[in-house]
Design an enzyme around this catalytic site. Structure first.
Site, PDB file in Angstrom:
ATOM      1  N   HIS A 243       1.026  -1.441  -0.103  1.00 31.67           N
ATOM      2  CA  HIS A 243      -0.010  -0.204   0.095  1.00 31.67           C
ATOM      3  C   HIS A 243       0.975   1.035   0.157  1.00 31.67           C
ATOM      4  CE1 HIS A 243      -3.654  -2.103   0.425  1.00 31.67           C
ATOM      5  NE2 HIS A 243      -3.405  -2.948   1.282  1.00 31.67           N
TER       6      HIS A 243
ATOM      7  N   ASP B  10      -5.296  -8.185  -4.004  1.00 29.77           N
ATOM      8  CA  ASP B  10      -5.684  -7.823  -2.461  1.00 29.77           C
ATOM      9  C   ASP B  10      -6.826  -8.340  -1.595  1.00 29.77           C
ATOM     10  OD1 ASP B  10      -5.557  -6.418   0.271  1.00 29.77           O
ATOM     11  OD2 ASP B  10      -5.656  -4.849   0.154  1.00 29.77           O
TER      12      ASP B  10
HETATM   13 ZN    ZN Z   1      -3.847  -6.824   2.337  1.00 33.31          ZN
END
Ligand code: ZN
Length: 481
Positions: free
Chosen positions: A284, A335
């Site tokens: 991220h 994700d």
């Molecule tokens: Zn994750």
């Protein structure tokens, strides 16, 4: 075209790709030999191999991308989390729904959901997944890790997806060692148990087998930085550990809590403790500053971006252009698996930058004016890096995805615009042929185990729905008694 038999890799084969993207260049009629270990090397024109002996693959073919961050078990949440619970819905409220799902799953569900997820990801242009698995206590009776990781490995084998398992340590609810909440219990284990589970995975999956191993810390919220500092060298000392992964700075509240606890934001804290290296992947970095990204770049770490999940969860948009311009490494991940297309992740990455800056072609550079080409190359190289595998060179792993005329208007363009058409103009690009480690796992759109995978997935969702209904009825009875 000679028939492309699914699962075939028994003998060296010769494949000619009508249009093959190699190291950033399109080649016409590129012929590769694929050996029994699943490595591919390019044959020069006229080097003696009979063209008639090769399978010819039309369309445009690219090296499959690495999905460097995946929680396959979250695959059902995409459809379940789009109804407003309160006007303040955000990442943290989404997380409650994720905990509910995690608490309901057993090993059979996990395997079924993972296989279906990986099948989608193959069609979406990925040929290898780094599975970041923190859910490790499942079902009744509670099956512990490493059986959960094994369920993922079994599902990967069924789907034909390359896999690197990242067994994940999760111990706390927040900075300062806050005890885990009830919803986090399926994730929690002691450091000693984690290491025992890690050693068991090393024993189960030999170095010459199809399953690669790395390790992960969920986040600085979930694992104290001192624990990470003590464990990371032990894990990296194991030659088979492909690298360490961790969520970093996905939410502003996480950054604020880290600063309050340690006086530094997450990435700066890792750098100050001497933890960052080329063997780290930071997932991220949405709210990491330019200075922090520079620390990551100097250390040689890889930043893993997950644009569709970051959009779906309302995480925010990383300011990544300067990092890319300075040759910082990026990879992409699916994700939560709300998005399952590699090229769509690249499109969203660029579009998020355009929305934030009111400019176009933000992630292009003077020497790389086509955004799609620059991002595909960066994600391909960074994905290898996140798996601890070198990219490039004359020999490469035979992981390829081929798109046909249904994947946008690429065939109407000059070759230098093939990727622009695929990434930015194709509505829902799906690979028609997928080769993983020299084996065709999807050919002519067909996967040999699709019906079985679909049946198991539907059954798992029905079981989950029944458990939810029973839990709801129980709660209603409790409320009325
Ligand atoms: Zn994750």
């Amino acid at each position: 075209m000679r028939s492309m038999q699914q699962g075939q890799a028994a003998a060296p084969t010769v494949v000619t790709f009508a249009n093959l993207w190699l190291d950033g260049q399109w080649r016409r009629d590129a012929t590769l030999t694929i050996d029994t270990t699943g490595s591919a090397s390019e044959l020069a024109h006229g080097d003696g191999t009979a063209p008639g002996a090769s399978t010819v693959v039309p369309g445009i073919t690219l090296p499959g991308l690495v999905n460097a961050h995946c929680h396959a078990f979250q695959r059902p949440l995409g459809a379940w989390t789009q109804r407003q619970g309160s006007p303040g819905d955000n990442f943290w409220s989404w997380r409650e729904g994720m905990y509910e799902l995690a608490g309901d799953l057993d090993l059979e569900d996990l395997a079924a959901i993972t296989a279906r997820c990986y099948l989608d990801l193959l069609r979406g242009g990925y040929t290898h997944v780094a599975e970041f698995l923190y859910l490790h206590r499942l079902g009744v009776p509670r099956d512990g890790a490493p059986n959960a990781d094994a369920a993922v490995a079994t599902a990967a084998a069924l789907a034909g997806m390359g896999v690197t398992l990242l067994p994940t340590l999760y111990q706390h609810a927040d900075f300062g060692g806050v005890p885990p909440t009830p919803g986090q219990q399926p994730f929690v284990r002691s450091t000693a148990q984690y290491l025992a589970d890690w050693r068991e995975l090393l024993r189960r999956y030999p170095a010459d087998g199809p399953v690669a191993l790395g390790a992960a810390f969920h986040s600085l919220r979930a694992v104290d930085v001192a624990t990470i500092g003590a464990l990371a060298p032990q894990l990296l000392d194991e030659p088979r550990c492909r690298g360490l992964h961790m969520h970093v700075a996905e939410q502003p509240a996480e950054v604020a809590a880290c600063v309050a606890q340690h006086g530094l934001a997450p990435m700066a804290l890792l750098a100050a403790r001497g933890l960052l290296s080329p063997r780290w992947s930071l997932v991220h970095a949405t709210h990491s500053s330019a200075a922090e990204l520079e620390l990551a770049r100097c250390a040689g770490a890889t930043v893993v971006l997950c644009p569709s999940t970051e959009a779906d969860l309302g995480d925010g948009c990383p300011d990544i252009a300067g990092y890319l311009d300075a040759a910082g490494a990026i990879a992409i991940g699916s994700d939560s698996n709300i998005g399952r297309s590699a090229t769509t992740e690249l499109r969203l990455l660029e579009w998020s930058q355009r929305l934030a800056r009111q400019r176009r072609n933000v992630l292009a550079a003077p020497g790389a004016p086509r955004v799609a080409d620059r991002l595909y190359r960066a994600a391909w190289q960074g994905g290898q890096r996140a798996l601890g595998v070198a990219s490039g060179g004359g020999q490469r792993r035979a992981d390829f995805v081929t798109y046909d005329g249904d994947a946008g208007d690429w065939a109407l363009q000059a070759p230098e615009d093939f990727l622009s058409a695929l990434v930015f103009d194709a509505a829902n690009p799906q690979a028609r042929h997928v080769m993983v480690g020299g084996r065709w796992v999807i050919r002519d759109g067909v996967h040999a185990h699709e019906a079985a995978i679909e049946t198991s997935y539907r059954a798992a969702l029905q079981r989950l729905a029944a458990r939810r209904a029973a839990a709801g009825a129980g709660q209603r009875r409790g409320a009325s008694s």
